[in-house]
Design a protein around this motif. Sequence first.
Motif, mmCIF file in Angstrom:
data_model
loop_
_atom_site.group_PDB
_atom_site.id
_atom_site.type_symbol
_atom_site.label_atom_id
_atom_site.label_comp_id
_atom_site.label_asym_id
_atom_site.label_seq_id
_atom_site.Cartn_x
_atom_site.Cartn_y
_atom_site.Cartn_z
ATOM 1 N N SER A 74 -38.727 -15.244 -0.722
ATOM 2 C CA SER A 74 -39.318 -16.442 -1.311
ATOM 3 C C SER A 74 -39.030 -16.510 -2.807
ATOM 4 C CB SER A 74 -40.820 -16.451 -1.061
ATOM 5 O OG SER A 74 -41.435 -17.525 -1.706
ATOM 6 N N THR A 75 -39.129 -15.375 -3.484
ATOM 7 C CA THR A 75 -38.835 -15.319 -4.918
ATOM 8 C C THR A 75 -37.365 -15.650 -5.178
ATOM 9 O OG1 THR A 75 -40.539 -13.629 -5.192
ATOM 10 C CG2 THR A 75 -38.922 -13.829 -6.954
ATOM 11 N N GLU A 77 -35.381 -17.467 -3.296
ATOM 12 C CA GLU A 77 -35.174 -18.898 -3.042
ATOM 13 C C GLU A 77 -35.659 -19.741 -4.226
ATOM 14 O OE1 GLU A 77 -37.125 -19.778 0.639
ATOM 15 O OE2 GLU A 77 -35.444 -19.059 1.848
ATOM 16 N N HIS A 78 -36.786 -19.348 -4.800
ATOM 17 C CA HIS A 78 -37.301 -20.080 -5.958
ATOM 18 C C HIS A 78 -36.330 -19.969 -7.135
ATOM 19 C CE1 HIS A 78 -40.195 -21.840 -8.709
ATOM 20 N NE2 HIS A 78 -40.064 -20.787 -9.503
ATOM 21 N N HIS A 79 -35.811 -18.777 -7.358
ATOM 22 C CA HIS A 79 -34.852 -18.549 -8.432
ATOM 23 C C HIS A 79 -33.575 -19.364 -8.181
ATOM 24 C CE1 HIS A 79 -33.088 -16.430 -11.791
ATOM 25 N NE2 HIS A 79 -32.069 -16.034 -11.035
ATOM 26 N N GLN A 81 -33.327 -22.135 -6.491
ATOM 27 C CA GLN A 81 -33.643 -23.551 -6.693
ATOM 28 C C GLN A 81 -33.611 -23.898 -8.185
ATOM 29 O OE1 GLN A 81 -35.574 -25.443 -3.989
ATOM 30 N NE2 GLN A 81 -35.432 -27.341 -5.122
ATOM 31 N N SER A 82 -34.183 -23.032 -9.019
ATOM 32 C CA SER A 82 -34.187 -23.321 -10.455
ATOM 33 C C SER A 82 -32.765 -23.301 -11.018
ATOM 34 C CB SER A 82 -35.082 -22.328 -11.206
ATOM 35 O OG SER A 82 -34.546 -21.030 -11.139
ATOM 36 N N ASN A 85 -31.072 -26.503 -10.062
ATOM 37 C CA ASN A 85 -31.537 -27.599 -10.920
ATOM 38 C C ASN A 85 -30.828 -27.566 -12.272
ATOM 39 O OD1 ASN A 85 -33.267 -28.564 -8.981
ATOM 40 N ND2 ASN A 85 -35.064 -27.510 -9.801
#
Length: 131
Positions: A74-75, A77-79, A81-82, A85
């Motif tokens: 999850s971490t 995937e968040h990284h 995504q950022s 962006n």
Amino acid sequence: MAQNSLAEAVPFTAEPQQRPNIEQPERQTRQAPQQHPQGEKLPVSKFEKCLMTVCGLALALLMVCVVSSKIAMSTAEHHLQSINNQVTTIQNHNTSKQQQINELQSRSRLDKIAKEQGLTLENARIRNVNK
């Protein structure tokens, strides 16, 4: 085998040979296993207790590993995504800058600036060079 003369002639008999009578072993009858009364429980040995403890600890360890790997995923995937962006923002910025460059290099703009500066374009002095 007949070609190399090693075959032996076996006399042909019309009656089949009888096999000697082989006695079949007597079948043993199975006895029904003794059933324990429902009220009594079988004792658990030390080995079984140790085995259950080890299996329980291994199961708990695997559960912890699964949860920690889910958190790590999850971490990540968040990284990701950022970062995606940021890449999109930079690509938009680059596209905007490329449009500005194309506008500044346009032929009409250059002609306009040349006229403002008092420069003229003489077709006789223009040469096209091709490779």
